[in-house]
Design a protein around this motif. Structure first.
Motif, PDB file in Angstrom:
ATOM      1  N   GLY A   1       0.805  -1.213   0.000  1.00 43.74           N
ATOM      2  CA  GLY A   1       0.000   0.000   0.000  1.00 43.74           C
ATOM      3  C   GLY A   1       0.834   1.257   0.000  1.00 43.74           C
ATOM      4  N   LEU A   2       0.157   2.353   0.326  1.00 40.07           N
ATOM      5  CA  LEU A   2       0.795   3.664   0.275  1.00 40.07           C
ATOM      6  C   LEU A   2       0.120   4.600   1.269  1.00 40.07           C
ATOM      7  N   MET A   3       0.929   5.250   2.097  1.00 40.75           N
ATOM      8  CA  MET A   3       0.453   6.236   3.065  1.00 40.75           C
ATOM      9  C   MET A   3       1.207   7.540   2.844  1.00 40.75           C
ATOM     10  N   ARG A   4       0.599   8.621   3.295  1.00 40.62           N
ATOM     11  CA  ARG A   4       1.301   9.904   3.288  1.00 40.62           C
ATOM     12  C   ARG A   4       1.091  10.601   4.614  1.00 40.62           C
ATOM     13  N   GLY A   5       2.096  11.373   5.007  1.00 39.19           N
ATOM     14  CA  GLY A   5       1.994  12.266   6.138  1.00 39.19           C
ATOM     15  C   GLY A   5       1.910  13.679   5.599  1.00 39.19           C
TER      16      GLY A   5
ATOM     17  N   MET B   1       4.682  15.700   3.817  1.00 34.05           N
ATOM     18  CA  MET B   1       5.927  15.535   4.559  1.00 34.05           C
ATOM     19  C   MET B   1       6.667  14.259   4.187  1.00 34.05           C
ATOM     20  N   GLY B   2       5.949  13.277   3.683  1.00 38.89           N
ATOM     21  CA  GLY B   2       6.604  12.023   3.331  1.00 38.89           C
ATOM     22  C   GLY B   2       5.599  10.968   2.953  1.00 38.89           C
ATOM     23  N   PHE B   3       6.127   9.872   2.422  1.00 36.25           N
ATOM     24  CA  PHE B   3       5.310   8.768   1.929  1.00 36.25           C
ATOM     25  C   PHE B   3       5.874   7.455   2.452  1.00 36.25           C
ATOM     26  N   THR B   4       4.994   6.521   2.702  1.00 30.42           N
ATOM     27  CA  THR B   4       5.389   5.200   3.155  1.00 30.42           C
ATOM     28  C   THR B   4       4.766   4.176   2.235  1.00 30.42           C
ATOM     29  N   TYR B   5       5.572   3.231   1.782  1.00 27.38           N
ATOM     30  CA  TYR B   5       5.067   2.171   0.916  1.00 27.38           C
ATOM     31  C   TYR B   5       5.738   0.865   1.312  1.00 27.38           C
ATOM     32  N   ASN B   6       5.517  -0.158   0.518  1.00 25.63           N
ATOM     33  CA  ASN B   6       5.917  -1.531   0.849  1.00 25.63           C
ATOM     34  C   ASN B   6       7.296  -1.620   1.501  1.00 25.63           C
ATOM     35  N   GLY B   7       7.300  -2.215   2.693  1.00 23.04           N
ATOM     36  CA  GLY B   7       8.552  -2.463   3.401  1.00 23.04           C
ATOM     37  C   GLY B   7       9.027  -1.335   4.289  1.00 23.04           C
ATOM     38  N   ASP B   8       8.229  -0.272   4.432  1.00 25.29           N
ATOM     39  CA  ASP B   8       8.605   0.874   5.268  1.00 25.29           C
ATOM     40  C   ASP B   8       7.747   0.939   6.526  1.00 25.29           C
TER      41      ASP B   8
ATOM     42  N   THR C   1      16.915  10.126  -8.453  1.00 27.82           N
ATOM     43  CA  THR C   1      18.103   9.296  -8.260  1.00 27.82           C
ATOM     44  C   THR C   1      17.907   8.324  -7.102  1.00 27.82           C
ATOM     45  N   GLN C   2      17.337   8.827  -5.993  1.00 24.24           N
ATOM     46  CA  GLN C   2      17.186   7.997  -4.798  1.00 24.24           C
ATOM     47  C   GLN C   2      15.965   7.086  -4.853  1.00 24.24           C
ATOM     48  N   SER C   3      14.878   7.544  -5.443  1.00 22.10           N
ATOM     49  CA  SER C   3      13.621   6.785  -5.435  1.00 22.10           C
ATOM     50  C   SER C   3      12.895   6.913  -6.769  1.00 22.10           C
ATOM     51  N   PRO C   4      13.483   6.444  -7.860  1.00 25.19           N
ATOM     52  CA  PRO C   4      12.858   6.639  -9.174  1.00 25.19           C
ATOM     53  C   PRO C   4      11.482   5.986  -9.303  1.00 25.19           C
ATOM     54  N   HIS C   5      11.253   4.936  -8.538  1.00 26.76           N
ATOM     55  CA  HIS C   5       9.964   4.226  -8.596  1.00 26.76           C
ATOM     56  C   HIS C   5       8.809   5.033  -8.001  1.00 26.76           C
ATOM     57  N   ILE C   6       9.124   6.014  -7.174  1.00 29.25           N
ATOM     58  CA  ILE C   6       8.076   6.750  -6.464  1.00 29.25           C
ATOM     59  C   ILE C   6       7.148   7.497  -7.425  1.00 29.25           C
TER      60      ILE C   6
ATOM     61  N   GLN D   1       1.341  12.898  -8.690  1.00 28.93           N
ATOM     62  CA  GLN D   1       2.254  14.004  -9.002  1.00 28.93           C
ATOM     63  C   GLN D   1       2.027  15.218  -8.100  1.00 28.93           C
ATOM     64  N   LYS D   2       0.772  15.558  -7.813  1.00 33.27           N
ATOM     65  CA  LYS D   2       0.505  16.747  -6.991  1.00 33.27           C
ATOM     66  C   LYS D   2       1.094  16.592  -5.586  1.00 33.27           C
ATOM     67  N   HIS D   3       1.105  15.352  -5.066  1.00 31.80           N
ATOM     68  CA  HIS D   3       1.680  15.118  -3.737  1.00 31.80           C
ATOM     69  C   HIS D   3       3.195  15.188  -3.772  1.00 31.80           C
ATOM     70  N   LEU D   4       3.791  14.666  -4.840  1.00 29.34           N
ATOM     71  CA  LEU D   4       5.250  14.752  -4.968  1.00 29.34           C
ATOM     72  C   LEU D   4       5.698  16.202  -5.108  1.00 29.34           C
ATOM     73  N   ALA D   5       4.953  16.980  -5.876  1.00 32.70           N
ATOM     74  CA  ALA D   5       5.283  18.403  -6.037  1.00 32.70           C
ATOM     75  C   ALA D   5       5.257  19.107  -4.679  1.00 32.70           C
ATOM     76  N   SER D   6       4.212  18.861  -3.899  1.00 25.89           N
ATOM     77  CA  SER D   6       4.104  19.463  -2.575  1.00 25.89           C
ATOM     78  C   SER D   6       5.267  19.032  -1.683  1.00 25.89           C
ATOM     79  N   TYR D   7       5.612  17.765  -1.729  1.00 25.17           N
ATOM     80  CA  TYR D   7       6.711  17.220  -0.936  1.00 25.17           C
ATOM     81  C   TYR D   7       8.025  17.924  -1.260  1.00 25.17           C
ATOM     82  N   LEU D   8       8.222  18.237  -2.527  1.00 21.90           N
ATOM     83  CA  LEU D   8       9.457  18.894  -2.957  1.00 21.90           C
ATOM     84  C   LEU D   8       9.389  20.413  -2.853  1.00 21.90           C
ATOM     85  N   GLY D   9       8.230  20.947  -2.441  1.00 20.27           N
ATOM     86  CA  GLY D   9       8.095  22.390  -2.269  1.00 20.27           C
ATOM     87  C   GLY D   9       8.004  23.141  -3.577  1.00 20.27           C
ATOM     88  N   MET D  10       7.322  22.549  -4.560  1.00 20.12           N
ATOM     89  CA  MET D  10       7.167  23.204  -5.859  1.00 20.12           C
ATOM     90  C   MET D  10       5.739  23.056  -6.345  1.00 20.12           C
TER      91      MET D  10
END
Length: 193
Positions: free
Chosen positions: A57-61, A72-79, A159-164, A170-179
């Protein structure tokens, strides 16, 4: 549940070596959970009751300010997941934990974990090493947030998490990166060429 337990043990053994006796006393306290997509698990003002191991699954804070959500972050399989500061200090959360897709795994309550520290003292070593990893990651994130350009933030993520990019909207990733989502889209197109 057996697969989730295997994953949980592997995640512990990234930091410590467990005997079968220690593992048997530890794993019985981790209980299965299953949440549907879009569920707010922990709200601001609530005390986080559980520490989660996400098997699928997938969670977000995230938190809200002036009507805008900040991821603030995302949690997925194995985290691991949860409103960690609320869990550790048993104080009201000042951010939310939400499922972005159906999520299942194992969880342990604060009181169960505290009791386990007496039964399996090796867990204190695991907690120490886990917290070291959390603090290191937080330091890298804060430095990047404060000093890196949009391009550098995007490049580090890819580079660190290309699968993410395949699992987190996309809107959540943009927010996470502050853009803005538009800037994120532009970076993504540029990265793909």
């Amino acid at each position: 549940m057996e697969e989730a337990l295997i994953g949980l043990r592997k995640s512990f053994e990234k930091f410590i070596t467990l005997s079968d006796k220690e593992w048997n006393s530890i794993h019985t306290e981790w209980k299965p959970f299953q949440y549907e997509k879009g569920l707010i698990i922990t709200q601001t003002g609530e005390v986080e009751k559980y520490f989660y191991y996400v098997h699928n699954g997938l969670m977000r804070g995230y938190f809200e300010k002036y009507g805008t959500e900040y991821n603030m972050g995302f949690t997925y399989n194995g985290d691991y997941s949860g409103v960690y500061d609320s869990f550790v200090f048993q104080k009201p959360a000042d951010w939310y934990l939400e499922t972005l897709e159906a999520t299942s795994g194992l969880r342990i309550s604060y009181h169960q974990l505290e009791a386990l520290y007496k039964q399996a003292p090796i867990l204190k070593e695991w907690t120490f090493k886990f917290n070291q990893q959390v603090m290191f990651g937080l330091g890298v994130f804060i430095r990047s947030l404060l000093a890196d350009s949009a391009e550098e933030k995007f490049e580090r993520l890819m580079t660190q998490s290309p699968h993410i990019i395949q699992i987190v909207p996309q809107k959540h990733l943009a927010s996470y990166l502050g853009m803005t989502p538009e800037t994120f889209s532009r970076m993504r197109r540029k990265w793909a060429t």
